[in-house]
Scaffold this active site. Sequence first.
Site, PDB file in Angstrom:
ATOM      1  N   HIS A  19       5.482   2.613  12.041  1.00 31.76           N
ATOM      2  CA  HIS A  19       4.413   3.561  12.377  1.00 31.76           C
ATOM      3  C   HIS A  19       4.590   4.048  13.807  1.00 31.76           C
ATOM      4  CE1 HIS A  19       1.957   2.625   8.769  1.00 31.76           C
ATOM      5  NE2 HIS A  19       2.591   1.473   8.853  1.00 31.76           N
ATOM      6  N   GLU A 201      -0.300  -6.199   0.218  1.00 34.19           N
ATOM      7  CA  GLU A 201      -0.357  -6.782   1.567  1.00 34.19           C
ATOM      8  C   GLU A 201      -1.666  -7.563   1.723  1.00 34.19           C
ATOM      9  OE1 GLU A 201      -0.847  -3.933   4.716  1.00 34.19           O
ATOM     10  OE2 GLU A 201      -0.169  -5.319   6.276  1.00 34.19           O
TER      11      GLU A 201
HETATM   12 ZN   LIG Z   1       2.665  -0.220   7.622  1.00 41.92          ZN
END
Ligand SMILES: [Zn+2]
Length: 337
Positions: A19, A201
Amino acid sequence: MSSIEEFIAGLPKAELHVHLEGSVEPETLLELARRHRSPLADGGGERVRELYATRDFGAFLQAFRAVCELLQTPEDYEFITYKALSRLAQQNVRYAEVTLAAGVVLWKGENLLNSFSGMEAGARRAQEDFGIRVKWIFDTVRQFGLESAEGVLREAVRLQDRGVVGLGIGGDEQRGAPELFRAVFDDARKQGLRLTAHAGETAGPVSVWGALDALGAERISHGFTAARDPRLVAHLAARQIPVDICLTSNVRTGCLPELATHPVRRYFNQGLLLSLNTDDPALFETYLNREYRLAHEVFGFSREELTRLAEASFRAAFLTPEEKESYLAAFRSPEGS
Ligand SMILES: [Zn+2]
């Protein structure tokens, strides 16, 4: 024989899950804070360092948000992009797919086109200086809902001919089921964008199935909870659906209690197409070569296996077959470069 560090440094790599905002180093953020006269600049960097000491998902999101707030002008984006790509180039990363939280940019009411022009300028300068190439993934934010996702898609399509290659989805996996975004992802596919999703996640295997079935995700970010569903693991292996592995990230967000419990070795042995990534290298105090070293030290990946992971990072990329071939040729030359 070279040391393992030298060996890893010599491997050409792609980074596919990184990111832009999470690549802003503390000193870069401090510079932005000074630029914008933010109270974060007080205390000579102490407040910034505290912000970066993330050890759970809430603290991570808070830090991510603080970075986003300080990104205000095209010059800011140019600055952080150049810095991030310079650091990637130091890891012998030849190609990166960098994610922008485009949903956040729009939510802030920023002119995304201006911000993107800054990113482009930073990327151009990094390519000139280091030869690194970049393509962009625009991320929608689950909890921002459908309308925001439609806005992100519009911008991604508008900038497709300027290097935006994919649409992704991130944010709070518990809030915003994939089914809600089905039409947006369908539309993105029709427009020629590649599709990826953070899944598996902070939610279980059902979230990964949703990303595959409802969104048509071609790549899965994280995906470590898929290990709980043998049928899903077999599916990922059979279809060779790439999974971006982010070892340090999963521990630093508190999603995994201990690194050793990560299924990366099991996935690799079962034939999944895996790439190693940092996710948010600055926030998690890591860098790509360190992730390869962890795979070696904690999971016993041999040099040959690390080479296969590096090759897979190009195979899993949203590149054309010809582009992939040109990068993979580096693995066949005697110098490995
Ligand atoms: Zn990520």
